[in-house]
Design a protein around this motif. Structure first.
Motif, short mmCIF file in Angstrom:
data_model
loop_
_atom_site.label_atom_id
_atom_site.label_comp_id
_atom_site.label_asym_id
_atom_site.label_seq_id
_atom_site.Cartn_x
_atom_site.Cartn_y
_atom_site.Cartn_z
N MET A 1 34.02 25.67 30.36
CA MET A 1 32.96 26.27 31.12
C MET A 1 33.41 26.39 32.56
N GLU A 30 32.45 19.36 36.74
CA GLU A 30 32.54 19.34 35.28
C GLU A 30 32.52 17.90 34.78
N GLU A 37 29.67 16.77 25.73
CA GLU A 37 29.02 17.96 26.26
C GLU A 37 29.87 18.65 27.33
N SER A 38 31.14 18.31 27.42
CA SER A 38 31.99 18.86 28.49
C SER A 38 32.20 20.37 28.38
N CYS A 39 32.05 20.93 27.21
CA CYS A 39 32.25 22.37 27.03
C CYS A 39 30.97 23.17 27.33
N THR A 40 29.84 22.51 27.36
CA THR A 40 28.58 23.24 27.50
C THR A 40 27.74 22.83 28.71
N HIS A 41 28.07 21.73 29.36
CA HIS A 41 27.25 21.23 30.46
C HIS A 41 28.09 20.93 31.70
#
Length: 128
Positions: A1, A30, A37-41
């Motif tokens: 993200m 990040e 949830e690192s890819c979405t939040h």
């Protein structure tokens, strides 16, 4: 993200400036790689008018002036006020919670000490 570039350059202002800034775009960061949830939040610093005071629910907060409760008090205050990601950030393996808390009190800032003192005063006011 991808995270938007903050309106305030991280290196050009103090943390206090960033927290009290009225800029619409807020600094963001990040989550650590591997966090579920690192890819979405991501985390973003809230504007002052959008901050909240947590209200703790459940059993009564322990007091620091009651000897049998002091280890529990130390444990809880470390969880609330010391930055951590795992238990090892709060205390060493063979260290007591009270020892870790006493060590933390010598390194934390005056604002945390004031909050701890105010919490104790609240308990004392309820006694009178």
């Amino acid at each position: 993200m991808e995270v938007d570039e903050p309106a305030i350059a991280a290196g050009s202002h103090s943390a206090e400036d960033i927290l009290h800034s009225s800029a619409k775009t807020r600094p963001a960061g990040e989550l650590q790689t591997g966090h579920y949830e690192s890819c979405t939040h991501f985390l973003r610093v809230r504007r002052q008018e959008n901050r909240f005071i947590p209200v703790l629910m459940g059993p009564k907060m322990p007091r620091r002036d009651q000897e049998p409760m002091y280890p529990k008090y130390s444990h809880l205050m470390l969880i609330l006020f010391k930055p951590w990601r795992s238990v090892s950030d709060l205390k060493q393996t063979m260290q007591l919670w009270t020892e870790s808390f006493e060590s933390f009190k010598h390194t934390c800032n005056d604002k945390v000490i004031a909050i701890l003192n105010n919490m104790q005063i609240l308990h004392e006011c309820k006694d009178s």
